[in-house]
Design a protein around this motif. Structure first.
Motif, PDB file in Angstrom:
ATOM      1  N   MET A   1      10.185 -30.074 -30.313  1.00 48.35           N
ATOM      2  CA  MET A   1       9.904 -28.805 -29.659  1.00 48.35           C
ATOM      3  C   MET A   1       8.523 -28.322 -30.108  1.00 48.35           C
ATOM      4  SD  MET A   1      12.418 -25.483 -29.656  1.00 48.35           S
ATOM      5  CE  MET A   1      13.621 -25.741 -28.387  1.00 48.35           C
ATOM      6  N   ASN A   2       7.695 -27.890 -29.178  1.00 51.54           N
ATOM      7  CA  ASN A   2       6.370 -27.440 -29.585  1.00 51.54           C
ATOM      8  C   ASN A   2       6.402 -25.973 -30.013  1.00 51.54           C
ATOM      9  OD1 ASN A   2       5.876 -25.634 -27.396  1.00 51.54           O
ATOM     10  ND2 ASN A   2       5.122 -27.297 -26.121  1.00 51.54           N
ATOM     11  N   PHE A   3       5.288 -25.504 -30.528  1.00 55.47           N
ATOM     12  CA  PHE A   3       5.185 -24.162 -31.100  1.00 55.47           C
ATOM     13  C   PHE A   3       5.630 -23.075 -30.127  1.00 55.47           C
ATOM     14  CE2 PHE A   3       2.727 -20.260 -31.681  1.00 55.47           C
ATOM     15  CZ  PHE A   3       3.121 -19.904 -32.965  1.00 55.47           C
ATOM     16  N   PHE A   4       5.113 -23.100 -28.906  1.00 58.33           N
ATOM     17  CA  PHE A   4       5.426 -22.041 -27.950  1.00 58.33           C
ATOM     18  C   PHE A   4       6.883 -22.070 -27.500  1.00 58.33           C
ATOM     19  CE2 PHE A   4       0.786 -22.274 -27.574  1.00 58.33           C
ATOM     20  CZ  PHE A   4       0.493 -20.945 -27.867  1.00 58.33           C
ATOM     21  N   GLU A   5       7.458 -23.240 -27.357  1.00 61.82           N
ATOM     22  CA  GLU A   5       8.883 -23.333 -27.020  1.00 61.82           C
ATOM     23  C   GLU A   5       9.739 -22.730 -28.129  1.00 61.82           C
ATOM     24  OE1 GLU A   5       9.346 -27.508 -26.387  1.00 61.82           O
ATOM     25  OE2 GLU A   5       8.998 -27.365 -24.230  1.00 61.82           O
ATOM     26  N   GLU A   6       9.367 -23.040 -29.368  1.00 57.01           N
ATOM     27  CA  GLU A   6      10.106 -22.480 -30.503  1.00 57.01           C
ATOM     28  C   GLU A   6       9.927 -20.976 -30.590  1.00 57.01           C
ATOM     29  OE1 GLU A   6       9.372 -24.436 -34.217  1.00 57.01           O
ATOM     30  OE2 GLU A   6       9.593 -26.432 -33.322  1.00 57.01           O
TER      31      GLU A   6
ATOM     32  N   PHE B   1       9.202 -18.798 -28.189  1.00 60.68           N
ATOM     33  CA  PHE B   1       9.876 -18.085 -27.108  1.00 60.68           C
ATOM     34  C   PHE B   1      11.390 -18.318 -27.080  1.00 60.68           C
ATOM     35  CE2 PHE B   1       5.461 -17.949 -25.644  1.00 60.68           C
ATOM     36  CZ  PHE B   1       5.338 -16.564 -25.518  1.00 60.68           C
ATOM     37  N   SER B   2      11.896 -19.156 -27.977  1.00 62.65           N
ATOM     38  CA  SER B   2      13.345 -19.252 -28.142  1.00 62.65           C
ATOM     39  C   SER B   2      13.816 -18.450 -29.356  1.00 62.65           C
ATOM     40  CB  SER B   2      13.770 -20.720 -28.271  1.00 62.65           C
ATOM     41  OG  SER B   2      13.273 -21.266 -29.472  1.00 62.65           O
ATOM     42  N   ASN B   3      12.870 -17.799 -30.036  1.00 63.90           N
ATOM     43  CA  ASN B   3      13.170 -16.969 -31.202  1.00 63.90           C
ATOM     44  C   ASN B   3      13.644 -15.596 -30.724  1.00 63.90           C
ATOM     45  OD1 ASN B   3      12.976 -15.145 -33.374  1.00 63.90           O
ATOM     46  ND2 ASN B   3      11.393 -16.389 -34.359  1.00 63.90           N
ATOM     47  N   LYS B   4      14.938 -15.336 -30.871  1.00 61.59           N
ATOM     48  CA  LYS B   4      15.538 -14.108 -30.347  1.00 61.59           C
ATOM     49  C   LYS B   4      14.946 -12.853 -31.002  1.00 61.59           C
ATOM     50  CE  LYS B   4      19.776 -13.834 -28.078  1.00 61.59           C
ATOM     51  NZ  LYS B   4      21.181 -14.116 -27.996  1.00 61.59           N
ATOM     52  N   ILE B   5      14.631 -12.921 -32.288  1.00 67.08           N
ATOM     53  CA  ILE B   5      14.059 -11.764 -32.981  1.00 67.08           C
ATOM     54  C   ILE B   5      12.691 -11.428 -32.388  1.00 67.08           C
ATOM     55  CG2 ILE B   5      13.179 -10.920 -35.195  1.00 67.08           C
ATOM     56  CD1 ILE B   5      15.389 -12.525 -36.545  1.00 67.08           C
ATOM     57  N   PHE B   6      11.875 -12.442 -32.190  1.00 65.19           N
ATOM     58  CA  PHE B   6      10.556 -12.237 -31.589  1.00 65.19           C
ATOM     59  C   PHE B   6      10.681 -11.652 -30.184  1.00 65.19           C
ATOM     60  CE2 PHE B   6       7.166 -13.988 -28.861  1.00 65.19           C
ATOM     61  CZ  PHE B   6       6.063 -13.372 -29.442  1.00 65.19           C
ATOM     62  N   ILE B   7      11.565 -12.203 -29.382  1.00 66.48           N
ATOM     63  CA  ILE B   7      11.751 -11.740 -28.000  1.00 66.48           C
ATOM     64  C   ILE B   7      12.245 -10.289 -27.984  1.00 66.48           C
ATOM     65  CG2 ILE B   7      13.040 -12.116 -25.855  1.00 66.48           C
ATOM     66  CD1 ILE B   7      10.752 -14.138 -26.408  1.00 66.48           C
ATOM     67  N   CYS B   8      13.151  -9.939 -28.887  1.00 64.93           N
ATOM     68  CA  CYS B   8      13.632  -8.548 -28.973  1.00 64.93           C
ATOM     69  C   CYS B   8      12.484  -7.599 -29.303  1.00 64.93           C
ATOM     70  CB  CYS B   8      14.723  -8.414 -30.030  1.00 64.93           C
ATOM     71  SG  CYS B   8      16.329  -9.052 -29.543  1.00 64.93           S
ATOM     72  N   ALA B   9      11.650  -7.963 -30.269  1.00 64.30           N
ATOM     73  CA  ALA B   9      10.535  -7.104 -30.672  1.00 64.30           C
ATOM     74  C   ALA B   9       9.537  -6.929 -29.526  1.00 64.30           C
ATOM     75  CB  ALA B   9       9.844  -7.686 -31.905  1.00 64.30           C
ATOM     76  N   VAL B  10       9.176  -8.017 -28.866  1.00 64.21           N
ATOM     77  CA  VAL B  10       8.231  -7.933 -27.744  1.00 64.21           C
ATOM     78  C   VAL B  10       8.822  -7.114 -26.597  1.00 64.21           C
ATOM     79  CG1 VAL B  10       7.054  -9.298 -25.965  1.00 64.21           C
ATOM     80  CG2 VAL B  10       7.008 -10.057 -28.341  1.00 64.21           C
ATOM     81  N   THR B  11      10.105  -7.292 -26.342  1.00 67.71           N
ATOM     82  CA  THR B  11      10.772  -6.520 -25.280  1.00 67.71           C
ATOM     83  C   THR B  11      10.798  -5.037 -25.640  1.00 67.71           C
ATOM     84  OG1 THR B  11      12.120  -8.437 -24.708  1.00 67.71           O
ATOM     85  CG2 THR B  11      12.899  -6.298 -23.931  1.00 67.71           C
ATOM     86  N   GLY B  12      11.030  -4.732 -26.912  1.00 69.19           N
ATOM     87  CA  GLY B  12      10.987  -3.335 -27.368  1.00 69.19           C
ATOM     88  C   GLY B  12       9.638  -2.705 -27.108  1.00 69.19           C
ATOM     89  N   TRP B  13       8.575  -3.448 -27.413  1.00 66.14           N
ATOM     90  CA  TRP B  13       7.227  -2.939 -27.169  1.00 66.14           C
ATOM     91  C   TRP B  13       6.985  -2.744 -25.670  1.00 66.14           C
ATOM     92  CZ3 TRP B  13       3.246  -5.170 -24.369  1.00 66.14           C
ATOM     93  CH2 TRP B  13       2.022  -4.499 -24.425  1.00 66.14           C
ATOM     94  N   LEU B  14       7.324  -3.756 -24.877  1.00 64.34           N
ATOM     95  CA  LEU B  14       7.050  -3.726 -23.440  1.00 64.34           C
ATOM     96  C   LEU B  14       7.776  -2.571 -22.744  1.00 64.34           C
ATOM     97  CD1 LEU B  14       5.683  -5.128 -21.022  1.00 64.34           C
ATOM     98  CD2 LEU B  14       7.752  -6.515 -20.803  1.00 64.34           C
TER      99      LEU B  14
END
Length: 152
Positions: free
Chosen positions: A1-6, A8-21
């Motif tokens: 799995m490459n860096f970006f796939e990993e 964007f599969s990181n739920k914590i990261f996605i939650c934080a970005v979604t919170g900001w957006l």
């Protein structure tokens, strides 16, 4: 799995970005509701209701707590980060905005006296947050984390 796939599969990261957006979009609509003007800078700018800083770090901390538990280092680190960011938003950054408003009023006085001050000389006043803006942003971020970690 490459860096970006990993990443964007990181739920914590996605939650934080979604919170900001979501906070930035809400901030833009709320500003538009009160001023009757669309200001594109509100989509990425700081200050205003709700606090996107609080939403981001609370989504980060809450999702870490949900996924790894309250005794995990992920939750501990993100909780301390959230406290620091929210304290700073209400403290130093808010005071900076208040001082900018006063200095801008002084610039207006100088401009009225004939000084050739341009609108670009004005300081940014939307910098920090009121306690209510921080609390609402925090609640938003926690809600986003619960939905994304438990429903999606």
């Amino acid at each position: 799995m490459n860096f970006f796939e990993e990443l964007f599969s990181n739920k914590i990261f996605i939650c934080a970005v979604t919170g900001w957006l979501i906070a930035q979009i809400l901030k833009t609509f709320i500003h538009m509701l009160f001023t009757k003007k669309f200001v594109a800078e509100r989509l990425v700018g700081s200050g205003g209701m709700p606090s996107s800083h609080s939403s981001t770090v609370c989504a980060l901390a809450a999702s870490a707590g949900i996924l790894y538990g309250p005794s995990s280092f992920e939750f501990g680190i993100s909780l301390i980060l959230a406290i620091i960011v929210m304290y700073d938003a209400m403290g130093v950054r808010r005071e900076t905005g208040i001082q900018a408003r006063i200095l801008n009023e002084m610039l207006d006085v100088f401009a009225d006296m004939g000084s050739d001050m341009s609108p670009q000389d004005k300081l940014k006043e939307f910098v920090g947050h009121t306690p209510l803006q921080v609390v609402i942003g925090g609640i938003l971020g926690i809600g986003i984390a619960f939905v994304m970690c438990n429903v999606l």
